[in-house]
Design a protein around this motif. Structure first.
Motif: not given
Length: 458
Positions: A83-89
């Protein structure tokens, strides 16, 4: 635990999109538990379930506070992988027959005047001991079936394609579209998602990179393709942004889009097969570093799910082909996906074919390498190719694989037609041969097995 530079409570309350991967997306009891918990903590309207028709759940996306994500990581420790934050790049290497030379060898000329060079095709047919100049710009091939790669299903998970291009005149009506997600603003389009859908000819800005268009042309374009008549399935990832002169974005898809694209192929192909019945082009390389969060590697969920999907496809008779990445400045280690599944130390998927790139005329290395771990398996033209930027070497090798598979299907080429057999034929010592670069490095590369005809006596 999630951490940040702002005040602890402010950071913990901050809501961002998280990615949640199950340990086993095919375990319905496990995924039901995850779904219930995620829905309870997330903004309900933001929960997206990447649910397939045949291979379970890929992942969830959900807007969560960092505090809620920390709670879920504890409560679902037995059910989730990441589980981790999705990064826009490995590997069976049978003895093969080479192509019989009894049939006529045909060739394709470079057009005159040349509106596009075919140096990469001359490379593909270059016989050991022959100079490129001896080919006079011609692409020689075995025409046991004059339509090279005829009707071989090829799945291309990419940005789609601009089919109006003249290189697609032969195959335009054979293309089938499979869409991943929705474009920015909603809906889907049968185009190349790396480009602006409504370009203004009066504005001078980069319209984005038509990556999928280039890859399709190298597989089966009338002028640029190694094969000429495959059956293309374009698995199009969505347009995430529109290129413009103000935002400088190129519609870059997320890592999850690529994964979901692969799962669309799993759903599209039913039944098992020991013989190769399709080829999958993954002209992508996603570095593991993209999954680092606060110095912690969060790639386990993504990596395990992609491995599962690729192994399922192999069991259905699919040969997966990918590249090593284009950056030659990252040293001598390849650590990214899907190339890692070809590494000797990474519990490899024996059938996956990982291709590195060299320049089509001067043979200079133009891709990442990791010889200590057995990558790449072979080289192909990756630069000096007019039509495209990107993993050209993988696309060109997919065209060659389709060419060989068609010859095998009509009984002209006697090989093991399993995915592993086809891969091993392409990289066999009787076929591949090394082009040396300017540093004297031996770079074993592809060859289509056709011997240059002797000149007719004058």
């Amino acid at each position: 635990m999630a951490t940040g530079l702002m005040g602890d409570q402010v950071f913990l309350d901050l809501r961002v999109t998280y990615v949640i991967y199950p340990k086993d997306g095919t375990d319905m009891s496990q995924t039901a538990i995850i779904e219930e918990k995620v829905t309870a903590h997330a903004v309900p309207a933001t929960v997206y379930t990447s649910r397939t028709e045949t291979v379970g759940i890929n992942f969830w996306l959900a807007v969560l506070s960092h505090a809620s994500a920390d709670i879920l990581a504890v409560e679902l420790a037995h059910e989730i992988s990441s589980i981790y934050p999705q990064l826009a790049k490995d590997s069976y290497n049978p003895r093969y027959d080479t192509i019989r030379q009894a049939t006529c060898i045909d060739f394709q000329d470079t057009p005159e005047p040349p509106d596009s060079t075919i140096d990469h095709l001359v490379f593909v047919c270059q016989e050991k001991g022959k100079l490129l100049q001896e080919y006079k710009g011609r692409y020689y091939y075995d025409n046991a079936d004059p339509v090279l790669g005829r009707d071989i299903p090829v799945y291309i998970v990419d940005t789609g394609a601009t089919l109006a291009h003249k290189d697609f005149d032969r195959i335009r009506n054979q293309v089938e579209w499979i869409h991943v997600g929705q474009d920015i603003g909603g809906g889907n389009a049968n185009d190349d998602s790396g480009t602006d859908p409504n370009p203004d000819p009066n504005l001078r800005y980069d319209l984005g990179k038509a990556h999928g268009t280039g890859m399709l042309s190298l597989v089966t374009g009338a002028q640029m393709g190694v094969s000429k008549g495959v059956k293309p399935y374009l698995v199009r990832v969505p347009r995430r942004a529109v290129p413009s002169d103000t935002n400088g974005q190129f519609g870059q898809p997320t890592n999850e889009d690529w994964l979901e694209g692969i799962s669309k192929v799993n759903d599209h192909l039913a039944g098992k097969s020991k013989e190769t019945r399709a080829i999958l082009l993954l002209a992508i390389h996603i570095p593991r570093s993209m999954f680092m969060r606060d110095g912690i590697d969060k790639s386990d969920g993504f990596a395990a799910r992609m491995r599962f999907l690729l192994k399922d496809l192999v069991s259905k008779g699919v040969l997966p082909v990918t590249g090593t990445g284009n950056n030659t400045q990252t040293g001598t280690v390849i650590d990214g996906f899907p190339a890692n599944y070809g590494r000797k130390d990474y519990d490899p998927i024996p059938e996956i074919l990982v291709v590195g790139g060299v320049h089509s005329t001067v043979f200079a290395l133009c891709s990442q390498t990791d010889f200590d771990h057995g990558l790449p398996h072979i080289f192909a033209p990756g630069a000096g190719v007019k039509c495209a930027d990107g993993n050209c070497a993988a696309a060109i090798t997919v065209g060659l694989a389709a060419y060989f598979l068609r010859l095998a299907q009509i009984g002209h080429l006697k090989i093991d037609k399993s995915p592993l057999g086809l891969k091993n034929y392409i990289i066999s010592n009787g076929l591949k041969w090394s082009r040396a670069d300017h540093k004297g490095r031996e770079l074993p590369a592809i060859w289509n097995g056709v011997r240059l005809p002797e000149p007719s006596p004058s």
